[in-house]
Scaffold this motif. Structure first.
Motif, short mmCIF file in Angstrom:
data_model
loop_
_atom_site.label_atom_id
_atom_site.label_comp_id
_atom_site.label_asym_id
_atom_site.label_seq_id
_atom_site.Cartn_x
_atom_site.Cartn_y
_atom_site.Cartn_z
N UNK A 54 0.82 -1.20 0.00
CA UNK A 54 0.00 0.00 0.00
C UNK A 54 0.86 1.25 0.00
N UNK A 55 1.87 1.29 0.84
CA UNK A 55 2.72 2.48 0.88
C UNK A 55 3.46 2.68 -0.44
N UNK A 56 3.88 1.59 -1.06
CA UNK A 56 4.55 1.70 -2.37
C UNK A 56 3.61 2.31 -3.40
N UNK A 57 2.41 1.74 -3.52
CA UNK A 57 1.48 2.23 -4.54
C UNK A 57 0.93 3.61 -4.19
N UNK A 58 0.81 3.90 -2.92
CA UNK A 58 0.36 5.23 -2.51
C UNK A 58 1.38 6.29 -2.93
N UNK A 59 2.64 5.98 -2.72
CA UNK A 59 3.69 6.93 -3.13
C UNK A 59 3.72 7.08 -4.65
N UNK A 60 3.59 5.99 -5.36
CA UNK A 60 3.55 6.06 -6.82
C UNK A 60 2.37 6.91 -7.29
N UNK A 61 1.23 6.71 -6.65
CA UNK A 61 0.04 7.49 -6.98
C UNK A 61 0.28 8.97 -6.73
N UNK A 62 0.92 9.30 -5.63
CA UNK A 62 1.19 10.71 -5.30
C UNK A 62 2.14 11.33 -6.33
N UNK A 63 3.14 10.59 -6.76
CA UNK A 63 4.06 11.10 -7.78
C UNK A 63 3.33 11.34 -9.11
N UNK A 64 2.40 10.44 -9.45
CA UNK A 64 1.60 10.66 -10.67
C UNK A 64 0.71 11.89 -10.52
N UNK A 65 0.15 12.09 -9.33
CA UNK A 65 -0.68 13.27 -9.09
C UNK A 65 0.15 14.54 -9.23
N UNK A 66 1.38 14.52 -8.73
CA UNK A 66 2.26 15.68 -8.90
C UNK A 66 2.51 15.96 -10.39
N UNK A 67 2.74 14.91 -11.16
CA UNK A 67 2.99 15.08 -12.60
C UNK A 67 1.77 15.68 -13.29
N UNK A 138 3.15 10.20 2.30
CA UNK A 138 3.52 10.80 1.02
C UNK A 138 5.03 10.65 0.84
N UNK A 139 5.49 10.67 -0.40
CA UNK A 139 6.93 10.62 -0.62
C UNK A 139 7.58 11.87 -0.04
N UNK A 140 8.85 11.78 0.34
CA UNK A 140 9.54 12.98 0.82
C UNK A 140 9.55 14.06 -0.27
N UNK A 141 9.59 15.30 0.15
CA UNK A 141 9.56 16.44 -0.78
C UNK A 141 10.67 16.33 -1.81
N UNK A 142 11.88 15.96 -1.37
CA UNK A 142 13.01 15.83 -2.30
C UNK A 142 12.68 14.83 -3.42
N UNK A 143 12.10 13.69 -3.07
CA UNK A 143 11.75 12.67 -4.06
C UNK A 143 10.70 13.20 -5.03
N UNK A 144 9.75 13.96 -4.52
CA UNK A 144 8.69 14.50 -5.37
C UNK A 144 9.26 15.50 -6.37
N UNK A 145 10.21 16.31 -5.93
CA UNK A 145 10.83 17.30 -6.82
C UNK A 145 11.70 16.59 -7.86
N UNK A 146 12.46 15.59 -7.43
CA UNK A 146 13.28 14.82 -8.37
C UNK A 146 12.41 14.16 -9.43
N UNK A 147 11.24 13.65 -9.03
CA UNK A 147 10.34 13.00 -9.98
C UNK A 147 9.80 13.99 -11.02
#
Length: 183
Positions: A54-67, A138-147
């Motif tokens: 769940x945490x893996x897919x939740x983070x992936x989902x959040x990165x897609x939402x950022x995109x 949620x993924x860390x802010x740094x990871x979200x910016x890198x993505x």
């Protein structure tokens, strides 16, 4: 994408699984039995795997939402907003406390006043901060910016820590004053 509904359903499933494990553990304590142990161990492993997935897919989902969000104003604006939200969190919390404690104090005004006196800071460790969420991480802010493929440079950092302008506050206040907002 029904993110909230799925999150709630998974949260309920998770809680029921925890309750089942608690019942099995209580039975094992009250009347120890070798027959309970495999069910207890299997349930614990299942719950750990569920959490991990769940945490893996939740983070992936959040990165897609950022995109998707980055398509509106661009990845740089999205990255700056992520940094700004993280950097402002402490200031916003304090302004809300002041507005709740002192009658007649507008939280937005209290925030703007505080930011005129206290600069917005963005220490390095804040980049590894994760936003609180009731049912996932949620993924860390740094990871979200890198993505978002945005360089974490001085220009981006400056956008995130700039003092609010009059247009920032008037725009936000217009949202609050809008007659079309939900009551």
């Amino acid at each position: 994408m029904q993110d909230t509904e799925r999150g709630v359903q998974l949260s309920v499933t998770h809680r029921r699984m925890q309750q089942g494990i608690e019942r099995l553990a209580a039975q094992q304590e009250e009347a120890p039995s070798l027959f309970n142990l495999p069910a207890l161990w299997t349930s614990i492993v299942f719950l750990e795997q569920l959490d991990h997935a769940y945490f893996h897919f939740s983070r992936e989902h959040e990165l897609r939402a950022d995109a998707i969000g980055a398509r509106v104003e661009g990845p740089e604006a999205c990255a700056a907003a992520l940094l700004r939200v993280t950097a402002l969190a402490e200031h916003v919390d304090r302004a809300l406390e002041v507005s709740q404690r002192e009658a007649g104090v507008n939280a937005v005004d209290a925030l703007v006043e505080a930011l005129q006196v206290h600069p917005i800071e963005l220490p390095e460790e804040i980049l590894d901060h994760t936003l609180a969420h009731p049912i996932d991480t949620h993924p860390p802010t740094r990871m979200r910016i890198e993505a978002l493929s945005v360089p974490l440079d001085a220009v981006l950092l400056q956008r995130a820590v700039r003092r609010p302008s009059a247009s920032d506050t008037s725009w936000f206040q217009s949202l609050l004053d809008s007659p079309s907002r939900a009551a």
